[in-house]
Design an enzyme around this catalytic site. Structure first.
Site, PDB file in Angstrom:
ATOM      1  N   LYS A  13       9.623  -5.401  -3.944  1.00 32.73           N
ATOM      2  CA  LYS A  13       8.507  -5.928  -4.593  1.00 32.73           C
ATOM      3  C   LYS A  13       8.754  -5.081  -6.039  1.00 32.73           C
ATOM      4  O   LYS A  13       8.739  -5.618  -7.289  1.00 32.73           O
ATOM      5  CB  LYS A  13       7.258  -5.729  -4.135  1.00 32.73           C
ATOM      6  CG  LYS A  13       6.905  -6.488  -2.877  1.00 32.73           C
ATOM      7  CD  LYS A  13       5.650  -6.380  -2.281  1.00 32.73           C
ATOM      8  CE  LYS A  13       5.310  -5.040  -1.782  1.00 32.73           C
ATOM      9  NZ  LYS A  13       6.066  -4.515  -0.521  1.00 32.73           N
ATOM     10  N   ARG A  83      -3.348  -7.522  -0.593  1.00 34.03           N
ATOM     11  CA  ARG A  83      -2.584  -7.345   0.694  1.00 34.03           C
ATOM     12  C   ARG A  83      -3.687  -8.017   2.061  1.00 34.03           C
ATOM     13  O   ARG A  83      -2.969  -7.710   2.967  1.00 34.03           O
ATOM     14  CB  ARG A  83      -2.561  -5.795   0.975  1.00 34.03           C
ATOM     15  CG  ARG A  83      -1.226  -5.062   0.558  1.00 34.03           C
ATOM     16  CD  ARG A  83      -1.089  -3.558   0.832  1.00 34.03           C
ATOM     17  NE  ARG A  83      -0.390  -3.182  -0.375  1.00 34.03           N
ATOM     18  CZ  ARG A  83       0.823  -2.617  -0.055  1.00 34.03           C
ATOM     19  NH1 ARG A  83       1.476  -2.712   0.868  1.00 34.03           N
ATOM     20  NH2 ARG A  83       1.460  -2.370  -1.090  1.00 34.03           N
ATOM     21  N   ARG A 117      16.129   4.689   1.074  1.00 36.39           N
ATOM     22  CA  ARG A 117      15.665   4.543  -0.490  1.00 36.39           C
ATOM     23  C   ARG A 117      15.170   5.906  -0.912  1.00 36.39           C
ATOM     24  O   ARG A 117      14.579   6.921  -0.242  1.00 36.39           O
ATOM     25  CB  ARG A 117      14.070   3.644  -0.520  1.00 36.39           C
ATOM     26  CG  ARG A 117      13.678   3.800  -1.869  1.00 36.39           C
ATOM     27  CD  ARG A 117      12.508   2.966  -1.926  1.00 36.39           C
ATOM     28  NE  ARG A 117      11.265   3.185  -1.024  1.00 36.39           N
ATOM     29  CZ  ARG A 117      10.205   2.419  -0.849  1.00 36.39           C
ATOM     30  NH1 ARG A 117      10.025   1.326  -1.746  1.00 36.39           N
ATOM     31  NH2 ARG A 117       9.368   2.781   0.190  1.00 36.39           N
ATOM     32  N   ARG A 160       3.014   0.786   8.539  1.00 36.81           N
ATOM     33  CA  ARG A 160       2.884  -0.282   7.247  1.00 36.81           C
ATOM     34  C   ARG A 160       3.573  -1.573   7.785  1.00 36.81           C
ATOM     35  O   ARG A 160       2.921  -2.608   7.334  1.00 36.81           O
ATOM     36  CB  ARG A 160       3.890   0.408   6.301  1.00 36.81           C
ATOM     37  CG  ARG A 160       3.074   1.469   5.569  1.00 36.81           C
ATOM     38  CD  ARG A 160       4.115   2.507   5.115  1.00 36.81           C
ATOM     39  NE  ARG A 160       5.122   1.910   4.058  1.00 36.81           N
ATOM     40  CZ  ARG A 160       6.022   2.608   3.374  1.00 36.81           C
ATOM     41  NH1 ARG A 160       6.628   3.516   4.025  1.00 36.81           N
ATOM     42  NH2 ARG A 160       7.005   1.963   2.432  1.00 36.81           N
TER      43      ARG A 160
END
Ligand code: AP5
Ligand code: MG
Length: 203
Positions: A13, A83, A117, A160
């Site tokens: 995203k 969300r 990441r 998550r």
């Protein structure tokens, strides 16, 4: 144009929103970045948010809506909001959305990407195995240090992803019914996924 990017954690995203900002000048509104800025300010609300982010849980709707207030006026690409169905209904009261891109990803790919990441602590630029910085741990754009996000640990990632499946996935049907959802396969390379987004953007 007002666009929403929905996708599992690690689906890209932030990566694609930054490209849409660079190329199409859509304002990139990342609620995650807004929340992390509050944490960095060490404000009272920032300290509260910090605990929730580290655990990978959702921040209270009232806090999110207050932080987004007055930010949804120009053309934008919204990354990380809504969300939940409740948040989508709140958004409907504020503005009309043109397109929703749902970027698909397998859980195992998400875990691989998130654990590798690194992100610029200053400008938020995103790097990973497929997008390495020119110099180790230094941002190509602003020269600041690249760090691992505190919520990119095994336990928070698990939480998550759980929240994505339970709370965020119902948004897919919600926007299909509104005839504005476009599904994009997120497993391909960054260039290929972004080309697909561009193809639909220009339709
Ligand atoms: P947020 O910051 O939005 O995090 P997230 O949802 O967990 O999503 P990520 O940022 O981890 O993933 P991404 O899809 O942006 O992927 P990226 O482009 O970085 O939210 C953080 C927290 O804030 C939440 O957990 C929650 O606590 C709170 N919050 C946020 N919104 C909220 C809301 N609405 N309500 C309540 N609370 C909220 O890419 C990931 C990696 O993959 C990178 O290394 C990248 O280089 C790589 N990559 C991307 N695409 C590809 C590709 N095609 N091939 C190979 N690698 C790729
Ligand atoms: Mg992101």
């Amino acid at each position: 144009m007002k666009i929403i990017l929905i996708g599992m954690q690690g689906s890209g995203k932030g990566t694609y929103a930054k490209l849409l900002n660079e190329i199409y000048h859509l304002e990139h509104i990342s609620i995650g970045d807004i929340l992390r800025n509050e944490v960095n300010k060490k404000s009272k609300i920032g300290l509260q948010i910090d605990e929730i982010l580290k655990k990978g849980e959702l921040v209270d709707d009232k806090i999110i809506l207050d932080l987004l207030e007055n930010k949804l006026k120009n053309n934008f690409v919204l990354d990380g909001f809504p969300r939940t169905i409740k948040q989508a209904r709140e958004l409907e009261k504020i503005t009309k959305i043109d397109k929703v891109f749902y970027i698909t990803l397998k859980d195992e790919t998400a875990i691989k990407r998130l654990t590798t990441r690194i992100q610029c602590e200053k400008c938020g630029a995103i790097y990973g195995n497929r997008k390495k910085p020119l110099n180790d741990n230094i941002c190509d754009i602003c020269g600041s240090k690249l760090i691992k996000r505190p919520d990119d640990n095994e336990e928070s990632i698990k939480k998550r992803l759980e929240i994505f499946h339970k709370e965020t996935k119902p948004l897919i049907d919600f926007y299909i019914k509104k005839k504005i959802l476009i599904k994009i396969v997120g497993e391909k390379t960054i260039d290929k996924v972004f080309s697909k987004i561009e193809e639909y953007l220009n339709k």
